[in-house]
Scaffold this motif. Structure first.
Motif, PDB file in Angstrom:
ATOM      1  N   ARG A   1       0.750 -10.045 -18.821  1.00 11.26           N
ATOM      2  CA  ARG A   1       1.403 -10.210 -17.517  1.00 11.26           C
ATOM      3  C   ARG A   1       1.941  -8.876 -17.022  1.00 11.26           C
ATOM      4  N   LEU A   2       2.575  -8.137 -17.924  1.00  9.52           N
ATOM      5  CA  LEU A   2       3.121  -6.835 -17.558  1.00  9.52           C
ATOM      6  C   LEU A   2       2.001  -5.897 -17.124  1.00  9.52           C
ATOM      7  N   THR A   3       0.905  -5.899 -17.851  1.00 11.42           N
ATOM      8  CA  THR A   3      -0.250  -5.065 -17.480  1.00 11.42           C
ATOM      9  C   THR A   3      -0.784  -5.473 -16.115  1.00 11.42           C
ATOM     10  N   PHE A   4      -0.870  -6.768 -15.876  1.00 18.53           N
ATOM     11  CA  PHE A   4      -1.360  -7.251 -14.588  1.00 18.53           C
ATOM     12  C   PHE A   4      -0.437  -6.819 -13.452  1.00 18.53           C
ATOM     13  N   VAL A   5       0.861  -6.979 -13.628  1.00 20.62           N
ATOM     14  CA  VAL A   5       1.836  -6.612 -12.593  1.00 20.62           C
ATOM     15  C   VAL A   5       1.775  -5.113 -12.323  1.00 20.62           C
ATOM     16  N   ILE A   6       1.655  -4.306 -13.373  1.00 18.44           N
ATOM     17  CA  ILE A   6       1.547  -2.852 -13.181  1.00 18.44           C
ATOM     18  C   ILE A   6       0.268  -2.525 -12.427  1.00 18.44           C
ATOM     19  N   GLY A   7      -0.829  -3.195 -12.764  1.00 17.42           N
ATOM     20  CA  GLY A   7      -2.096  -2.976 -12.059  1.00 17.42           C
ATOM     21  C   GLY A   7      -2.009  -3.333 -10.591  1.00 17.42           C
ATOM     22  N   VAL A   8      -1.354  -4.436 -10.286  1.00 17.74           N
ATOM     23  CA  VAL A   8      -1.172  -4.846  -8.888  1.00 17.74           C
ATOM     24  C   VAL A   8      -0.316  -3.825  -8.147  1.00 17.74           C
ATOM     25  N   ALA A   9       0.739  -3.364  -8.788  1.00 20.41           N
ATOM     26  CA  ALA A   9       1.628  -2.388  -8.147  1.00 20.41           C
ATOM     27  C   ALA A   9       0.894  -1.079  -7.885  1.00 20.41           C
ATOM     28  N   VAL A  10       0.116  -0.608  -8.851  1.00 22.87           N
ATOM     29  CA  VAL A  10      -0.642   0.638  -8.660  1.00 22.87           C
ATOM     30  C   VAL A  10      -1.666   0.455  -7.545  1.00 22.87           C
ATOM     31  N   GLY A  11      -2.356  -0.671  -7.542  1.00 25.00           N
ATOM     32  CA  GLY A  11      -3.330  -0.928  -6.484  1.00 25.00           C
ATOM     33  C   GLY A  11      -2.690  -0.985  -5.113  1.00 25.00           C
ATOM     34  N   TYR A  12      -1.524  -1.586  -5.050  1.00 26.37           N
ATOM     35  CA  TYR A  12      -0.820  -1.678  -3.769  1.00 26.37           C
ATOM     36  C   TYR A  12      -0.421  -0.295  -3.275  1.00 26.37           C
ATOM     37  N   VAL A  13       0.136   0.519  -4.170  1.00 25.53           N
ATOM     38  CA  VAL A  13       0.573   1.869  -3.783  1.00 25.53           C
ATOM     39  C   VAL A  13      -0.623   2.704  -3.330  1.00 25.53           C
ATOM     40  N   LEU A  14      -1.709   2.660  -4.100  1.00 22.54           N
ATOM     41  CA  LEU A  14      -2.892   3.439  -3.711  1.00 22.54           C
ATOM     42  C   LEU A  14      -3.498   2.912  -2.417  1.00 22.54           C
ATOM     43  N   GLY A  15      -3.485   1.597  -2.247  1.00 24.33           N
ATOM     44  CA  GLY A  15      -4.021   1.010  -1.019  1.00 24.33           C
ATOM     45  C   GLY A  15      -3.207   1.374   0.205  1.00 24.33           C
ATOM     46  N   THR A  16      -1.892   1.397   0.070  1.00 20.01           N
ATOM     47  CA  THR A  16      -1.065   1.745   1.225  1.00 20.01           C
ATOM     48  C   THR A  16      -1.158   3.218   1.546  1.00 20.01           C
ATOM     49  N   ARG A  17      -1.416   4.034   0.530  1.00 20.43           N
ATOM     50  CA  ARG A  17      -1.594   5.457   0.806  1.00 20.43           C
ATOM     51  C   ARG A  17      -2.861   5.699   1.610  1.00 20.43           C
ATOM     52  N   ALA A  18      -3.921   4.949   1.298  1.00 21.67           N
ATOM     53  CA  ALA A  18      -5.151   5.109   2.066  1.00 21.67           C
ATOM     54  C   ALA A  18      -4.913   4.671   3.505  1.00 21.67           C
ATOM     55  N   GLY A  19      -4.149   3.621   3.679  1.00 25.50           N
ATOM     56  CA  GLY A  19      -3.727   3.195   5.003  1.00 25.50           C
ATOM     57  C   GLY A  19      -4.782   2.512   5.833  1.00 25.50           C
ATOM     58  N   ARG A  20      -4.362   2.235   7.040  1.00 28.66           N
ATOM     59  CA  ARG A  20      -5.194   1.496   7.984  1.00 28.66           C
ATOM     60  C   ARG A  20      -6.405   2.308   8.427  1.00 28.66           C
ATOM     61  N   GLU A  21      -6.249   3.632   8.525  1.00 30.05           N
ATOM     62  CA  GLU A  21      -7.366   4.467   8.978  1.00 30.05           C
ATOM     63  C   GLU A  21      -8.564   4.344   8.040  1.00 30.05           C
ATOM     64  N   ARG A  22      -8.292   4.408   6.749  1.00 32.68           N
ATOM     65  CA  ARG A  22      -9.373   4.312   5.770  1.00 32.68           C
ATOM     66  C   ARG A  22     -10.013   2.929   5.830  1.00 32.68           C
ATOM     67  N   TYR A  23      -9.205   1.909   5.999  1.00 33.87           N
ATOM     68  CA  TYR A  23      -9.724   0.555   6.124  1.00 33.87           C
ATOM     69  C   TYR A  23     -10.652   0.444   7.327  1.00 33.87           C
ATOM     70  N   GLU A  24     -10.214   0.965   8.450  1.00 31.14           N
ATOM     71  CA  GLU A  24     -11.041   0.921   9.666  1.00 31.14           C
ATOM     72  C   GLU A  24     -12.318   1.727   9.486  1.00 31.14           C
ATOM     73  N   GLN A  25     -12.217   2.850   8.786  1.00 36.50           N
ATOM     74  CA  GLN A  25     -13.393   3.673   8.538  1.00 36.50           C
ATOM     75  C   GLN A  25     -14.403   2.909   7.669  1.00 36.50           C
ATOM     76  N   LEU A  26     -13.932   2.266   6.629  1.00 38.07           N
ATOM     77  CA  LEU A  26     -14.815   1.485   5.770  1.00 38.07           C
ATOM     78  C   LEU A  26     -15.440   0.317   6.528  1.00 38.07           C
ATOM     79  N   LYS A  27     -14.640  -0.318   7.367  1.00 38.94           N
ATOM     80  CA  LYS A  27     -15.126  -1.446   8.168  1.00 38.94           C
ATOM     81  C   LYS A  27     -16.223  -0.995   9.135  1.00 38.94           C
ATOM     82  N   LYS A  28     -16.011   0.146   9.770  1.00 37.90           N
ATOM     83  CA  LYS A  28     -17.004   0.679  10.717  1.00 37.90           C
ATOM     84  C   LYS A  28     -18.300   1.053   9.992  1.00 37.90           C
ATOM     85  N   THR A  29     -18.165   1.671   8.830  1.00 41.32           N
ATOM     86  CA  THR A  29     -19.346   2.044   8.059  1.00 41.32           C
ATOM     87  C   THR A  29     -20.135   0.813   7.641  1.00 41.32           C
TER      88      THR A  29
END
Length: 102
Positions: free
Chosen positions: A4-32
């Protein structure tokens, strides 16, 4: 508990990295992805793959039906016959889900 601890840490790391990429990267991936899916070469390849799949499925159906023959329960055989008749009356234009068979 360790998992559970490993899972929670993984979710937290994914969230932090995902928010750093931000909406611009999401839109870029969507357009591609949209550009790739609308590419005529990709669409033609996908359609030819679908057509080949339908051909192979038809061949497999005939091979299996020849080998199985009379071993199929009568209720199943009746259902297959009714589907064939309905398909013949519709001209084979649409399947049960309303998509074309082309």
């Amino acid at each position: 508990m360790r998992y559970r601890l490993t899972f929670v840490i993984g979710v937290a790391v994914g969230y932090v990295l995902g928010t750093r990429a931000g909406r611009e990267r999401y839109e870029q991936l969507k357009k591609t992805a949209r550009d790739i899916s609308q590419n005529p070469a990709v669409r033609n390849t996908a359609e030819s793959a679908a057509q080949q799949g339908r051909v192979f499925a038809g061949k497999a159906y005939h091979t299996v039906s020849e080998k199985v023959g009379d071993r199929v329960p009568e209720t199943v055989a009746q259902r297959v016959r009714s589907l064939r008749e309905r398909s013949a009356h519709n001209g084979g234009a649409e399947d049960d889900w309303g998509t074309s068979n082309t």
